[in-house]
Motif scaffolding. Structure first.
Motif, short mmCIF file in Angstrom:
data_model
loop_
_atom_site.label_atom_id
_atom_site.label_comp_id
_atom_site.label_asym_id
_atom_site.label_seq_id
_atom_site.Cartn_x
_atom_site.Cartn_y
_atom_site.Cartn_z
N THR A 1 3.68 39.82 -38.65
CA THR A 1 2.38 40.47 -38.54
C THR A 1 1.31 39.63 -39.22
O THR A 1 1.47 39.22 -40.37
CB THR A 1 2.41 41.87 -39.18
OG1 THR A 1 3.43 42.66 -38.54
CG2 THR A 1 1.07 42.57 -39.03
N GLU B 1 -2.90 39.19 -39.96
CA GLU B 1 -4.18 39.88 -39.99
C GLU B 1 -5.31 38.88 -39.84
O GLU B 1 -5.34 37.84 -40.50
CB GLU B 1 -4.34 40.66 -41.29
CG GLU B 1 -5.61 41.49 -41.35
CD GLU B 1 -5.66 42.43 -42.52
OE1 GLU B 1 -6.69 43.12 -42.69
OE2 GLU B 1 -4.66 42.50 -43.28
N GLY C 1 -8.69 42.47 -36.83
CA GLY C 1 -7.53 43.34 -36.73
C GLY C 1 -6.24 42.58 -36.97
O GLY C 1 -6.23 41.50 -37.55
N THR C 2 -5.13 43.16 -36.52
CA THR C 2 -3.83 42.53 -36.72
C THR C 2 -3.11 42.39 -35.38
O THR C 2 -3.41 43.09 -34.41
CB THR C 2 -2.95 43.36 -37.66
OG1 THR C 2 -2.68 44.65 -37.05
CG2 THR C 2 -3.60 43.55 -39.01
N THR C 3 -2.15 41.49 -35.35
CA THR C 3 -1.28 41.34 -34.20
C THR C 3 0.09 40.90 -34.68
O THR C 3 0.22 40.35 -35.77
CB THR C 3 -1.85 40.33 -33.18
OG1 THR C 3 -1.08 40.39 -31.97
CG2 THR C 3 -1.83 38.91 -33.71
N ASP C 4 1.11 41.15 -33.87
CA ASP C 4 2.48 40.78 -34.21
C ASP C 4 2.93 39.62 -33.34
O ASP C 4 3.02 39.76 -32.11
CB ASP C 4 3.43 41.96 -34.00
CG ASP C 4 3.22 43.08 -35.00
OD1 ASP C 4 2.55 42.82 -36.03
OD2 ASP C 4 3.72 44.19 -34.76
N CYS D 1 -0.57 42.97 -29.37
CA CYS D 1 -1.69 43.70 -29.95
C CYS D 1 -2.22 44.69 -28.92
O CYS D 1 -2.89 44.28 -27.97
CB CYS D 1 -2.80 42.75 -30.40
SG CYS D 1 -4.20 43.61 -31.14
N PRO E 1 -7.45 39.46 -32.27
CA PRO E 1 -7.67 39.77 -33.68
C PRO E 1 -7.63 38.53 -34.57
O PRO E 1 -8.20 38.53 -35.66
CB PRO E 1 -6.51 40.72 -34.03
CG PRO E 1 -6.00 41.21 -32.72
CD PRO E 1 -6.25 40.11 -31.75
#
Length: 312
Positions: free
Chosen positions: A39, A41, A45-48, A125, A142
């Motif tokens: 993950t 940031e 925002g965040t994304t995996d 995301c 993000p």
């Protein structure tokens, strides 16, 4: 046949709460043993980031020498929630990459193991932002392109297929898939004959290709127009990179929902599988090493095009 895996992955990702953890659990349940996610940031925002390694029987994972193919699912985000409900057109790259991984996992469970390792990367995301772009709006991400390349392009990848929705334009007016010329260390090289042959065999049609400009192979952030991010992996590696575009006849916003075509995505998956088979067996070349050495000798190093340029 890869349509089944494409639909399964499509349904997996078409979820407001989908995450790297859910993707990892899904693949492990299907038999994948080397799945990881991180993950990250960013400012928006965040994304995996998800990485799946499919070891080949003669690949580097098991101490062999067969070459390793990278398959990168390139996108801004798979969803634009809460602005848009559902999977967006931009998600096609992630769906195709993960469906390629799922098909390879299913093949292995039935005894069909490729020679070379295949490394599949993408990011998840479901609530990415959007941004203006001509002629239609794009999905934003993000995180920036540097973070994407850090997590999606690895040193082990000896050649890369970068799969990306490429519908937000008025110049690729064909629905299906198309491939780019090979890009390597700042050079746009000739289109690979081996890849053309594999595309024609896997699609049953004449191969469709697309043009690449000098701007497209430079990094995002330099103020130049890019058709999209399909060739951004090429700025982060010395390996040859070929874009696999999922295309449409009309200009489709990356943030549009209901605009993905499972059959077209499955074509990208079928093509990627056939490339993975041939590349691991040493029967598919992305470029001519002899010709590349010659062009560098004649015209010099072009790797400065992999940087942000003099202003930076």
């Amino acid at each position: 046949m890869s349509l089944k895996q494409t639909i399964e992955v499509f349904e997996l990702l078409d979820d407001a709460t989908v995450s790297g953890e859910k993707v990892k659990a899904f693949f492990e349940q299907r038999g994948a043993s080397n799945v990881s996610y991180t993950t990250v940031e960013g400012e928006k925002g965040t994304t995996d980031f998800v990485k799946i390694v499919i070891p080949g029987k003669k690949g580097k994972v098991y101490g062999g020498k067969a070459p390793t193919l990278g398959v990168v699912g390139r996108l801004g985000g798979i969803g634009a929630r809460p602005e848009r409900i559902g999977l967006v057109s931009d998600a096609d790259g992630a769906v195709a990459a993960l469906a390629t991984a799922l098909k390879l996992v299913d093949m292995q469970s039935k005894g069909d193991v490729l020679d070379g390792d295949v490394i599949i990367t993408t990011h998840i995301c479901p609530n990415a932002p959007t941004r203006p772009h001509e002629p239609v709006a794009f999905m934003d991400s993000p995180v920036d392109i540097l973070a994407m390349n850090q997590h999606e392009v690895t040193e082990e990848m000896e050649a890369i297929l970068s799969i990306d929705t490429t519908k937000g334009n008025r110049v690729f007016n064909h629905r299906g898939i198309a491939i780019s010329p090979t890009v390597k260390q700042g050079y746009i090289l000739r289109i690979s004959d081996d890849l053309v042959s594999l595309m024609e065999m896997s699609t049953g049609q004449y191969a469709h290709t697309f043009a690449v400009t000098m701007q497209d192979i430079t990094p995002y952030g330099n103020g130049l127009y890019h058709i999209n991010s399909i060739l951004q992996p090429a700025v982060a590696t010395s390996a040859p990179v070929v874009g696999v575009a999922v295309t449409a006849q009309t200009a489709v916003p990356g943030c549009a929902t209901g605009a993905s075509h499972e059959v077209d995505i499955a074509l990208a998956v079928k093509f990627s599988i056939e490339v993975a088979k041939a590349f691991g067996e040493g029967k598919c070349s992305f470029y001519s090493e002899e010709e590349f050495d010659r062009i560098v000798k004649l015209y010099g190093d072009m790797s400065h095009l992999q940087t942000l340029g003099k202003d930076a």
